[in-house]
Design an enzyme around this catalytic site. Structure first.
Site, PDB file in Angstrom:
ATOM      1  N   SER A 151       0.828  -1.212   0.000  1.00 35.93           N
ATOM      2  CA  SER A 151       0.000   0.000   0.000  1.00 35.93           C
ATOM      3  C   SER A 151       0.862   1.261   0.000  1.00 35.93           C
ATOM      4  O   SER A 151       0.571   2.229  -0.713  1.00 35.93           O
ATOM      5  CB  SER A 151      -0.929  -0.005   1.222  1.00 35.93           C
ATOM      6  N   TYR A 152       1.926   1.252   0.761  1.00 34.17           N
ATOM      7  CA  TYR A 152       2.828   2.404   0.841  1.00 34.17           C
ATOM      8  C   TYR A 152       3.562   2.606  -0.481  1.00 34.17           C
ATOM      9  O   TYR A 152       3.642   3.715  -0.998  1.00 34.17           O
ATOM     10  CB  TYR A 152       3.825   2.161   1.975  1.00 34.17           C
ATOM     11  N   ALA A 153       4.078   1.507  -1.035  1.00 32.60           N
ATOM     12  CA  ALA A 153       4.817   1.582  -2.295  1.00 32.60           C
ATOM     13  C   ALA A 153       3.926   2.106  -3.423  1.00 32.60           C
ATOM     14  O   ALA A 153       4.361   2.930  -4.238  1.00 32.60           O
ATOM     15  CB  ALA A 153       5.382   0.208  -2.652  1.00 32.60           C
ATOM     16  N   LYS A 156       3.418   5.874  -2.995  1.00 31.06           N
ATOM     17  CA  LYS A 156       4.643   6.618  -3.257  1.00 31.06           C
ATOM     18  C   LYS A 156       4.961   6.665  -4.751  1.00 31.06           C
ATOM     19  O   LYS A 156       5.407   7.693  -5.272  1.00 31.06           O
ATOM     20  CB  LYS A 156       5.817   6.004  -2.493  1.00 31.06           C
TER      21      LYS A 156
END
Length: 249
Positions: A151-153, A156
């Site tokens: 989710s973070y990748a 970003k």
């Protein structure tokens, strides 16, 4: 004093990397709008900044799209202009890809990608007037595809994508848009270091420079450079401030 008289909005600047950037920019003469959901920590950072130079501002970010325009308007009302936008705020949860839920995706995009998108749009008319600078944040999680960071990748890399688009569209108007991809010793990493020293040491040994970046001295100083006239001919770039961990080609 490379940022003397410049006005900066820095999201997520109550602590960690955002606080480091705020301190670094304030020491170079910038007026800082500390934008953060944590009012207690935000006021503490504001006090630190006001000890360096007067005329700083804290605005509580309630993480709603309609509040973004109000924040930009409040900053311009106080300082008369906006020169620098730093989109640093982001929250996420880790999970294996197969276990990643839509709630995790929504959290990451809702605190990272969407605020970045909305702040850029809201700030654009003011940045156009000042030929300003936008500094967004990428991550090795997206560049390297780190496990448990789906989710973070994703958020970003989405931020990297819109940053490149904006760099192309806004370049003719004198607006620079760049990204920093950092590794830093934040309070959260410091806590993890104390609880898992072996894992921390293993991570350090994978970094060519064998240390984590300092939020102010390393990440903040890079942000100062990108916000200054020294970086006027740099746009659309991802600057790796990670001790050499990832080499972009």
């Amino acid at each position: 004093m490379r940022l003397q008289g410049k006005v900066a909005i820095i999201t997520g600047s109550a602590s960690g990397i955002g606080r480091g950037i705020a301190l670094a920019m304030a020491k170079e003469g910038a007026h800082i709008a500390v934008v953060d959901i944590n009012e207690e920590k935000g006021q503490e950072t504001l006090k630190e900044l006001n000890e360096l130079t007067e005329s700083m501002l804290f605005i509580k970010d309630i993480s709603k799209p309609e509040s973004v325009t109000e924040i930009v308007q409040a900053v311009v009302a106080k300082f008369g202009k906006l020169d620098i936008l730093v989109n640093n705020a982001h929250a996420s949860r880790q999970a294996l890809f197969a276990d990643t839920t839509m709630d995790m995706i929504d959290l990451s995009f809702g605190t990272g990608f969407y605020p970045t998108f909305h702040f850029m749009q809201a700030a654009y008319p003011e940045l156009k007037k000042t030929k300003g600078k936008v500094i967004n944040f990428a991550s090795g999680a997206g560049l390297d595809g780190q496990p448990t960071q789906a989710s973070y990748a994703a958020a970003k890399e989405a931020i990297r994508a819109i940053s490149r688009v904006a760099a192309n569209e806004w370049g003719p108007e004198g607006i620079n848009v760049n990204l920093i991809s950092p590794i830093a010793l934040t309070p959260g990493v410091e806590a993890w270091k104390q609880s898992a020293p072996d894992m921390y040491e293993a991570m350090i040994n994978r970094i060519p420079l064998r240390r984590l970046g300092d939020p102010e001295g390393d990440i903040g100083r890079t942000a100062v450079f990108l916000a200054s006239d020294d970086a006027n001919y740099i746009t659309g770039q991802t600057i790796m401030v990670d001790g050499g961990s990832i080499k972009l080609r």
